[in-house]
Design an enzyme around this catalytic site. Structure first.
Site, PDB file in Angstrom:
ATOM      1  N   LYS A  81      -4.143   1.902 -32.989  1.00  0.00           N
ATOM      2  CA  LYS A  81      -3.419   0.844 -33.693  1.00  0.00           C
ATOM      3  C   LYS A  81      -4.258  -0.415 -33.602  1.00  0.00           C
ATOM      4  CE  LYS A  81      -0.869  -2.441 -33.585  1.00  0.00           C
ATOM      5  NZ  LYS A  81      -1.011  -3.805 -34.196  1.00  0.00           N
ATOM      6  N   CYS A 135     -12.184 -12.690 -24.100  1.00  0.00           N
ATOM      7  CA  CYS A 135     -11.374 -12.712 -22.882  1.00  0.00           C
ATOM      8  C   CYS A 135     -12.190 -13.130 -21.673  1.00  0.00           C
ATOM      9  CB  CYS A 135     -10.739 -11.347 -22.653  1.00  0.00           C
ATOM     10  SG  CYS A 135     -11.932  -9.990 -22.571  1.00  0.00           S
ATOM     11  N   GLU A 161      -5.246 -19.380 -20.802  1.00  0.00           N
ATOM     12  CA  GLU A 161      -6.294 -18.877 -21.674  1.00  0.00           C
ATOM     13  C   GLU A 161      -6.131 -19.490 -23.060  1.00  0.00           C
ATOM     14  OE1 GLU A 161      -8.432 -14.627 -22.500  1.00  0.00           O
ATOM     15  OE2 GLU A 161      -6.254 -14.662 -22.615  1.00  0.00           O
TER      16      GLU A 161
END
Length: 503
Positions: A194, A305, A404
């Site tokens: 996905k 990330c 973040e």
């Protein structure tokens, strides 16, 4: 498989205009519309235009894909093939990726806004290299025989788990997909992928290329759609044996909940980060450290990330370091992603741009000082661009130091002692990566051991290889992508105990 150079850069805009988008899912080897017939618009962050319609997959489509994957696994059309055969097919898959490198790079750039030169030189070859590396590993993984008494023979075999669900993010769509696909397919599993609804285009094309290379239908299925519809259905499916997820920590928590609510499927999360970049006063080359952190953070628009967004600098060199970084930042000014000279492109969509701008305003409001950038630019294009932004005067309790951002925003903090630097670096919910800059060997070892992170770089940042595991600790996730360690996520260990009767 070296990185190809940008080819015919003057034609990229024309080729983009002529590109036909096929947004249908790929299930059981065939392209198909969503069961509901619904679609969603795929919007390019470059200029806000609609690239095409993409199938809006839901639980019905996920169920069809999982059934196809299960049938392929149970009849052993893939896992039953000899290792040498699986190896050759995956090698052909890697070659197909390289053969379609310009098409894939163009799709990736149009879909998520990264510079075409990076899509060509990094994303496509890295994707192919990952598949090729795991192809080579297929016939080099050995099973074990336990040291039992002479009256028994205990075989320890590594077997595929079955159906692997993979949910990947929008920032490196092809690379993240390859990190999941490589070990899963090499081990003999079937996969349902996905992709993010923000960047789904290359995933379907990769599945087509895999089939062209000889992968049997049903072994690799792709269902695009929204997270709460397709992603949740995949994570909750009772016939998915393992789930690999890369994305936000918030969504990663839900993946674990879904496993508990369904069949207790194993879940491996690669989540967010707030990586610390520590520069000590015994770093002999402050300029190289400053230029390295700028290049690492601003790469991919800061949408990584592992971006080193918390920069901890000894107070005695902080002013010089900040001046160098502030002078470097404008070199990464956003440009048109289809221009071969662009090094920083568009943020993935308007909501992400708004998020980054909110963080910049929060930094100002909490007392940090902008020394470079801080604004939206290129508004006339209709796209989503933010200047590389550098803050100094940051302290660790500020929002921009804790959360973040996933954008081109750097915060510079200062410290006095080694112990203080380690304490600040570890005072984070995340633990993905870190970097230590010191010319003192003992300090480099000492600090690297003290940092809570999955990877600690020393006097460099983000140097990388498929042979090295990637992943984090704390709320940055569990398990490891890349390297042979990735097989631990997609295989089971089976013990076969055989009694040997005495003569």
């Amino acid at each position: 498989m070296g990185a190809p150079a940008v080819d015919r850069p003057a034609n990229w805009t024309q080729r983009a205009a002529a590109l036909a988008i096929d947004g249908r899912a790929l299930i059981d080897g065939q392209r198909r519309d969503a069961t509901s017939g619904e679609t969603f618009d795929c919007i390019s962050p470059i200029d806000g235009r609609v690239l095409g319609a993409v199938a809006r997959g839901t639980a019905a489509d996920i169920d069809a894909a999982v059934k196809s994957a299960r049938a392929a696994f149970e009849d052993r059309r893939w896992c039953g093939k000899a290792p040498a055969v699986r190896k050759k097919i995956l090698q052909r898959f890697a070659d197909k990726i390289l053969g379609a490198r310009e098409e894939l790079a163009l799709l990736e750039t149009l879909d998520m806004g990264k510079p075409i030169q990076h899509a060509l030189s990094v994303d496509v070859p890295s994707t192919a290299r990952t598949i090729a590396w795991y192809a080579e590993a297929v016939d080099k993984i050995y099973d074990e025989i336990a040291p039992t008494p002479a009256t028994a023979l205990a075989l320890i075999t590594r077997e595929p788990v079955g159906v692997v669900g993979a949910i990947v993010p929008w920032n490196y769509p092809m690379i993240m997909a390859a990190w999941k696909l490589g070990p899963a397919l090499a081990a003999g599993n079937s996969v349902v992928l996905k992709p993010s609804e923000k960047s789904p285009l290359t995933a379907m094309r990769l599945a087509e290329l895999a089939i062209e290379a000889g992968l049997p239908p049903g072994v690799f299925n792709v269902v695009p759609g929204y997270g709460p519809e397709a992603g949740e259905a995949l994570a909750l499916h009772m016939d998915v044996d393992a789930l690999g997820f890369t994305g936000s920590t918030r969504t990663g928590r839900r993946m674990l909940e879904y496993a508990g609510r369904s069949n207790l499927k194993r879940v491996f999360n690669e989540l967010g980060g707030k990586s610390a970049f520590l520069v000590f006063d015994d770093c002999a080359d402050v300029e190289r450290a400053a230029k390295t952190v700028a290049a690492s953070l601003f790469f991919n628009q800061g949408e990584s990330c592992n971006a080193p967004s918390r920069v901890l600098v000894h107070e005695s060199i902080a002013q010089r370091f900040t001046e160098i970084v502030a002078a470097e930042a404008p070199k990464y000014a956003p440009g048109h992603p289809l221009d071969a000279g662009t090094v920083l492109g568009a943020l993935v969509d308007e909501p992400q741009m708004a998020t980054v701008l909110r963080y910049i305003e929060a930094g100002k409001a909490e007392g940090a000082r902008v020394v470079s950038g801080g604004r939206r630019v290129r508004q006339d294009t209709g796209g989503y661009y933010v200047e590389p932004t550098v803050f100094d005067g940051v302290v660790n309790h500020m929002t921009i130091a804790r959360e973040e951002i996933f954008g081109p925003v750097m915060g510079i903090l200062t410290f006095k002692t080694e112990a203080e630097a380690v304490a600040i670096a570890n005072a984070s919910a995340y633990g993905l990566q870190a970097s230590v800059w010191s010319d003192h060997l003992s300090r480099a070892h000492r600090v690297a051991r003290a940092l809570h992170a999955g990877t600690v770089h020393v006097n460099q940042y983000d140097e990388d290889d498929i042979t090295v595991p990637f992943g984090g600790v704390k709320q940055s996730g569990n398990g490891r992508d890349k390297s042979l360690h990735a097989f631990d996520k997609v295989t089971e260990l089976k013990t076969t105990w055989i009694r040997i009767d005495p003569a």
